[in-house]
Enzyme design. Structure first.
Site, PDB file in Angstrom:
ATOM      1  N   ASP A  99     -31.747   5.521 -32.538  1.00 18.92           N
ATOM      2  CA  ASP A  99     -30.711   6.289 -33.223  1.00 18.92           C
ATOM      3  C   ASP A  99     -30.436   7.601 -32.502  1.00 18.92           C
ATOM      4  OD1 ASP A  99     -29.048   6.569 -35.750  1.00 18.92           O
ATOM      5  OD2 ASP A  99     -30.242   8.399 -35.872  1.00 18.92           O
ATOM      6  N   HIS A 148     -28.980   0.446 -40.142  1.00 22.25           N
ATOM      7  CA  HIS A 148     -27.529   0.405 -39.947  1.00 22.25           C
ATOM      8  C   HIS A 148     -27.275   0.040 -38.490  1.00 22.25           C
ATOM      9  CE1 HIS A 148     -27.995   4.245 -37.879  1.00 22.25           C
ATOM     10  NE2 HIS A 148     -28.598   4.728 -38.958  1.00 22.25           N
ATOM     11  N   ASN A 184     -26.930   9.971 -46.831  1.00 24.88           N
ATOM     12  CA  ASN A 184     -27.971  10.890 -46.367  1.00 24.88           C
ATOM     13  C   ASN A 184     -27.933  12.184 -47.184  1.00 24.88           C
ATOM     14  OD1 ASN A 184     -28.907   9.151 -44.426  1.00 24.88           O
ATOM     15  ND2 ASN A 184     -27.899  10.180 -42.710  1.00 24.88           N
ATOM     16  N   THR A 241     -28.689   6.400 -42.533  1.00 20.36           N
ATOM     17  CA  THR A 241     -30.129   6.186 -42.409  1.00 20.36           C
ATOM     18  C   THR A 241     -30.839   6.051 -43.742  1.00 20.36           C
ATOM     19  OG1 THR A 241     -30.093   7.426 -40.344  1.00 20.36           O
ATOM     20  CG2 THR A 241     -32.236   7.128 -41.381  1.00 20.36           C
TER      21      THR A 241
END
Length: 551
Positions: free
Chosen positions: A296, A342, A103, A82
């Protein structure tokens, strides 16, 4: 956009006025810059997911699909997470240049006991840790400017507003100069510590908090979702996923996040802030950034191919359509860009039922703590020996080792990893440090090219572990997350990239482009100068024919 009425956004009279307006002239190279840029990032919207539902969309996605469509966009780097993904979108820079390598990464030199560094925190704040709710949100780790930063540097009258479901989405796209930067929280909306929310943001936050406090029944399943309504067993307690309806109990913030209502809340807040701040109505071009995270949360919690994801896609399509209709009602000349941070891969249990029997979950022995412990005990080395955020990606050796111990530990760890049947490759930092970023099309990149794009010598690990394709890096399916992303493979790298503007003739370009191309493309539309030598993307010509929007 259920909160729109509460926030008093738009109105029927303005919609009617807009519907009776004369036709919009065709956009050409001579067309003045748009008054408003709307950047939308949909967390985990893979190119595969967009393609699967494209012919079902009738709302916002359908509008965008009538514009300029790049169905094979790429988050080109190996670290398809992310934070790195959002950092590419409005900087034009690969994560290795932007400094956002994952991340979470590890800095073994920091003073605090917690050596893990969250990508969007300020670890120097006393009493903080990298865990959720314990860190101080910050943009400090982003090493490059965003489009909003450059727009405001050129014209201080430019307004930049960033609203998202997650802090790292709002921060990495919003940059350092955003006028308002907000993300969802259990109490509605929040921002950096010590920030006082504007009256409109406060009102929006109160409306969101009120919505979270109310229970929600399950959503009705559209006919288009019926084929996805198949129960898939998870864990060892008889639980299943795949047939959920996105219902939630009162106050269940986590389930709120995993619903179209959360995306609608972000869109309604963005629309309200645009209206109150009169974005797109002044002399400068303004930038409105929207990060939508529910896809997500659904993908992680129940996978990408069940009834839940179908409901999310249909709901998000409606929410985007409502949002665009409200922008239309203003009469503002605006341009929309939409992409994802992504892609994502479905859970292996469903993959095995759907013609991919080789899909599997990762071996627990590959976890950094387990692997480090085994090697330390064998070689008599101090513990902890190995740091990492999971069974793949960046791995860091302890700084307490002597040079001889370090050499022995690395040799033993790499030998074990390379002999494991789930490991595709282990690449040492010195193989990437002096490697240039690839200038080739991202669909032709080697594994080393992908790893280099998300490698930063001061932040990446001593070596990087790459799992084989379709090995899910979650050891069991009953831990709350059943599916994930983050790999170097195309199911995680490929994302759609869409542009729309009234009067812009639509076309589709199936060749590979990259999310780092979005910033220079939008900068060209607004006349913001960009030093091509300081970024990794290129301007995408949005005009079909001899004209070019890359001026």
């Amino acid at each position: 956009m259920a909160l729109a009425a509460t926030l008093c956004v738009g109105g029927a009279s303005t919609v009617l006025a807009q519907n009776s307006a004369p036709p919009v002239p065709k956009v050409t190279a001579a067309t003045p810059p748009p008054k408003l840029i709307v950047m939308v990032a949909v967390d985990q919207l893979s190119a595969d997911l967009f393609a699967e539902y494209r012919d079902k969309f009738t709302g916002g996605f359908a509008r965008l699909a009538s514009g300029v469509v790049f169905p094979s966009g790429y988050q080109a780097q190996a670290a398809t997470e992310t934070c790195p993904g959002h950092a590419t979108i409005l900087t034009g820079s690969h994560p290795g240049r932007a400094g956002i390598v994952a991340n979470n990464y590890f800095d073994l030199s920091v003073a605090r006991e917690d050596k893990r560094i969250y990508c969007a925190e300020d670890e120097s704040v006393p009493g903080t840790a990298s865990g959720g709710g314990k860190y101080a949100p910050s943009v400090n780790h982003l090493l490059v400017p965003t489009l909003g930063d450059m727009m405001k540097a050129r014209d201080p009258k430019t307004q930049v507003v960033s609203v998202a479901g997650k802090d790292r989405a709002a921060i990495m796209m919003g940059g350092r100069q955003a006028d308002e930067l907000l993300w969802l929280a259990p109490n509605g909306l929040t921002s950096y510590r010590g920030t006082t929310l504007s009256p409109t943001a406060t009102q929006a936050g109160a409306a969101i908090a009120a919505a979270i406090s109310q229970p929600r029944p399950g959503l009705a399943l559209p006919a288009d979702c019926a084929a996805h309504d198949i129960a898939i067993p998870v864990g060892d307690k008889g639980a299943t996923v795949g047939t959920g309806r996105l219902a939630r109990d009162a106050g269940d913030f986590r389930r709120f996040l995993a619903s179209p209502e959360a995306d609608g809340a972000v869109l309604a807040t963005a629309a309200a802030l645009r209206q109150v701040r009169k974005m797109g109505e002044g002399s400068a071009t303004d930038l409105l950034i929207v990060g939508l995270s529910a896809t997500d949360y659904v993908g992680h919690g129940v996978g990408t191919a069940g009834a839940e994801m179908c409901l999310q896609m249909m709901g998000l399509d409606r929410e985007l359509g409502d949002f665009f209709a409200r922008l239309d009602a203003t009469g503002i000349d605006y341009v929309v860009a939409l992409t994802a941070d992504h892609g994502g891969h479905d859970m292996p249990e469903r993959n095995r039922q759907n013609a991919w029997p080789a899909a599997e979950r990762v071996d627990r022995a590959l976890a950094p703590d387990a692997l480090g412990k085994a090697v330390a005990e064998k070689l008599g080395l101090p513990q902890p020996l190995l740091y990492g955020d999971g069974p793949f990606g960046d791995m860091y050796l302890s700084k307490a080792l002597t040079p001889a111990q370090r050499t022995a530990a690395q040799a033993e760890i790499l030998a074990r990893l390379r002999a494991h049947p789930q490991i595709e490759a282990v690449v040492k930092a010195d193989e990437l440090t002096n490697r240039p970023f690839s200038k080739q099309a991202p669909d032709t990149w080697t594994l080393h090219d992908k790893l280099r794009a998300s490698f930063h010598p001061d932040r990446s690990g001593d070596f990087i572990v790459v799992l084989k394709p379709r090995v899910t890096p979650i050891p069991e399916s009953g831990l709350g997350y059943v599916a994930t992303h983050g790999s170097a493979w195309d199911y995680d790298r490929r994302v759609p990239i869409l542009f729309w503007r009234k009067g812009l003739a639509g076309f589709e370009q199936p060749n590979a482009v990259m999310t780092v191309d979005i910033m220079p493309t939008l900068a060209a539309l607004t006349g913001v100068p960009v030093d091509a030598g300081q970024i990794d993307g290129r301007c995408l010509d949005l005009l079909s024919g001899a004209d070019s929007s890359c001026r």
